[in-house]
Design a protein around this motif. Structure first.
Motif, PDB file in Angstrom:
ATOM      1  N   THR A  60     107.939 -67.222 -64.830  1.00  0.00           N
ATOM      2  CA  THR A  60     107.591 -66.215 -63.835  1.00  0.00           C
ATOM      3  C   THR A  60     106.085 -66.246 -63.631  1.00  0.00           C
ATOM      4  N   LEU A  61     105.647 -66.735 -62.480  1.00  0.00           N
ATOM      5  CA  LEU A  61     104.215 -66.840 -62.212  1.00  0.00           C
ATOM      6  C   LEU A  61     103.562 -65.470 -62.170  1.00  0.00           C
ATOM      7  N   LEU A 108     120.781 -63.527 -66.215  1.00  0.00           N
ATOM      8  CA  LEU A 108     120.896 -64.841 -65.601  1.00  0.00           C
ATOM      9  C   LEU A 108     120.869 -64.684 -64.079  1.00  0.00           C
ATOM     10  N   PRO A 109     120.531 -65.742 -63.328  1.00  0.00           N
ATOM     11  CA  PRO A 109     120.208 -65.548 -61.911  1.00  0.00           C
ATOM     12  C   PRO A 109     121.372 -65.487 -60.936  1.00  0.00           C
ATOM     13  N   ASP A 110     122.343 -66.386 -61.054  1.00  0.00           N
ATOM     14  CA  ASP A 110     123.408 -66.495 -60.059  1.00  0.00           C
ATOM     15  C   ASP A 110     124.498 -67.402 -60.607  1.00  0.00           C
ATOM     16  N   THR A 111     125.536 -67.614 -59.818  1.00  0.00           N
ATOM     17  CA  THR A 111     126.583 -68.564 -60.211  1.00  0.00           C
ATOM     18  C   THR A 111     126.785 -69.623 -59.135  1.00  0.00           C
ATOM     19  N   GLY A 122     108.094 -62.751 -57.915  1.00  0.00           N
ATOM     20  CA  GLY A 122     107.816 -61.351 -57.610  1.00  0.00           C
ATOM     21  C   GLY A 122     108.795 -60.418 -58.289  1.00  0.00           C
ATOM     22  N   THR A 123     110.079 -60.714 -58.155  1.00  0.00           N
ATOM     23  CA  THR A 123     111.118 -59.901 -58.796  1.00  0.00           C
ATOM     24  C   THR A 123     111.001 -59.970 -60.306  1.00  0.00           C
ATOM     25  N   GLY A 124     110.760 -61.174 -60.809  1.00  0.00           N
ATOM     26  CA  GLY A 124     110.629 -61.335 -62.256  1.00  0.00           C
ATOM     27  C   GLY A 124     109.446 -60.577 -62.814  1.00  0.00           C
ATOM     28  N   LYS A 125     108.310 -60.617 -62.121  1.00  0.00           N
ATOM     29  CA  LYS A 125     107.117 -59.924 -62.588  1.00  0.00           C
ATOM     30  C   LYS A 125     107.345 -58.419 -62.672  1.00  0.00           C
ATOM     31  N   LYS A 183     120.047 -56.126 -57.622  1.00  0.00           N
ATOM     32  CA  LYS A 183     120.912 -56.077 -58.805  1.00  0.00           C
ATOM     33  C   LYS A 183     120.150 -56.565 -60.033  1.00  0.00           C
ATOM     34  N   PHE A 184     119.333 -57.584 -59.863  1.00  0.00           N
ATOM     35  CA  PHE A 184     118.507 -58.103 -60.955  1.00  0.00           C
ATOM     36  C   PHE A 184     117.643 -56.976 -61.527  1.00  0.00           C
ATOM     37  N   ALA A 185     116.977 -56.233 -60.634  1.00  0.00           N
ATOM     38  CA  ALA A 185     116.109 -55.129 -61.061  1.00  0.00           C
ATOM     39  C   ALA A 185     116.913 -54.017 -61.708  1.00  0.00           C
ATOM     40  N   SER A 186     118.088 -53.726 -61.141  1.00  0.00           N
ATOM     41  CA  SER A 186     118.936 -52.654 -61.666  1.00  0.00           C
ATOM     42  C   SER A 186     119.447 -52.982 -63.067  1.00  0.00           C
ATOM     43  N   ILE A 187     119.859 -54.234 -63.264  1.00  0.00           N
ATOM     44  CA  ILE A 187     120.313 -54.657 -64.590  1.00  0.00           C
ATOM     45  C   ILE A 187     119.189 -54.489 -65.610  1.00  0.00           C
TER      46      ILE A 187
END
Length: 374
Positions: free
Chosen positions: A140-141, A54-57, A117-120, A93-97
């Motif tokens: 994610t485009l 999930l993205p953030d809080t 970009g991060t999602g791809k 952190k998103f990438a690390s998870i």
């Protein structure tokens, strides 16, 4: 209509033959049993786990409370092991998870990207590792996810435009100057929301019924930044703004805070989205025009059911599809329909137990709740 459309989507989701998405928008999204770009795909055999990022809080209460609760309940009910984590708005952190989940044996990965970009990058790694992927809520485009589960975001935007028109008409505002406080420029959902409300408002500008005012996106959906941006808009227009398209309830509340300084809250209609406690309270006080209610429980269950089928290796055929505007590819999709909420039907959101009455009606809101049938 909303319940009928949703029922159709959920029947398809629960059917053993596959998962069927519905879409009532006539743009790039199409629905039906046609080609989904490669046909059904088969993944795991009940091994490993399902990973969810999930993205953030900060951008919305849903990511910290609602989605993890509903997703976990669905996975637990199916007896499927799941790892649900939040990136807290941090791309590293998103990438690390994601790396940890993939190396830790995830066979299905569901993500809500921070940006495309991060999602791809994460989806590419998952694909290389043979992990099934689901874009949840945000497409994610150019990402090439196997599936996409969300609400019809253009419809959400259309509802915001329609809500603003209704509220301006009720107030009898003539030739209002309308400002756009858009969502994050890196979020494709924000682009689709804007597409929707512009479809409604552009004819008003063309006919000079409305006047096009300041138009700006809010980086990372930051509520604090939204307040700064909107205050600048008010200065630039000498406080002449008389309508605000705010892309969600958090941005709406930021604009309302600025309007209060000039005692224009309640006079200037402000749109919203997400049916948050704060947003619903602002509607009850008259400071916010409307919100868009997206039953997150339905979205979470639809996504979880799809992930579970992928995890178990069931054959899946998704009838809906959405076009990736960057790659030109069509992503198999389940698209649910949102609902427009004004003061008179705030009670429906509470009745659905999307929010608790005690949270909405606490302290000074008890009388407003009672007066509005909550």
């Amino acid at each position: 209509m909303r319940r009928k459309m949703f029922a159709f989507a959920m029947v398809g989701l629960m059917a053993m033959a596959g998962v069927v998405g519905c879409d009532d928008n006539g743009g790039d999204n199409t629905s039906g049993g046609g080609d989904t770009g490669g046909g059904p795909k088969i993944y795991g055999q009940g091994k490993g786990k399902i990973g969810v990022i999930l993205p953030d809080t900060e951008s919305s209460q849903r990511w910290g409370t609602d989605d993890p609760k509903f997703l976990k309940a669905a996975f637990d009910a199916a007896g499927v092991k799941a790892d649900i984590q939040n990136a807290q708005g941090d791309k590293a952190k998103f990438a690390s998870i994601a790396d940890s989940m993939i190396s830790g044996g995830a066979t299905v990965l569901m993500i809500v990207n921070l940006d495309s970009g991060t999602g791809k990058a994460v989806l590419d790694k998952a694909r290389k590792a043979g992990v099934a992927t689901i874009d949840y809520d945000r497409l994610t485009l150019n990402g090439g996810a196997d599936y996409y589960v969300s609400f019809n975001n253009v419809t959400v935007g259309q509802m915001q435009g329609q809500g603003l028109v209704r509220c301006l008409e009720e107030k009898g505002t003539k030739a209002p100057l309308v400002a756009d406080l858009n969502g994050s420029p890196t979020d494709n959902n924000a682009t689709q929301f804007k597409q929707g409300y512009e479809q409604v408002l552009q004819p008003k500008y063309d006919s000079e019924t409305y006047v096009k005012g300041p138009d700006q996106s809010v980086p990372e959906w930051s509520n604090d930044e939204a307040g700064v941006i909107f205050e600048q808009m008010m200065v630039q227009t000498n406080s002449k703004i008389r309508g605000v398209v705010a892309a969600n309830d958090g941005l709406a509340n930021a604009a309302i805070g600025v309007l209060k300084k000039s005692k224009l809250n309640g006079t200037v209609p402000v749109t919203g989205q997400d049916a948050t406690v704060q947003g619903l309270q602002n509607i009850l006080t008259g400071d916010q025009c409307m919100t868009v209610y997206k039953p997150i429980k339905q979205e979470a269950e639809a996504a979880a059911n799809l992930a579970i089928k992928l995890f178990k290796g069931d054959k899946i055929e998704v009838g809906g599809k959405v076009k990736d505007v960057e790659s030109g590819a069509y992503v198999p999709a389940v698209l649910l329909k949102p609902r427009l909420i004004f003061k008179e039907n705030v009670k429906d959101v509470v009745a659905d137990k999307f929010v608790e009455r005690k949270d909405v009606c606490k302290e000074g809101f008890e009388k407003l709740c009672t007066d509005n049938g909550i």
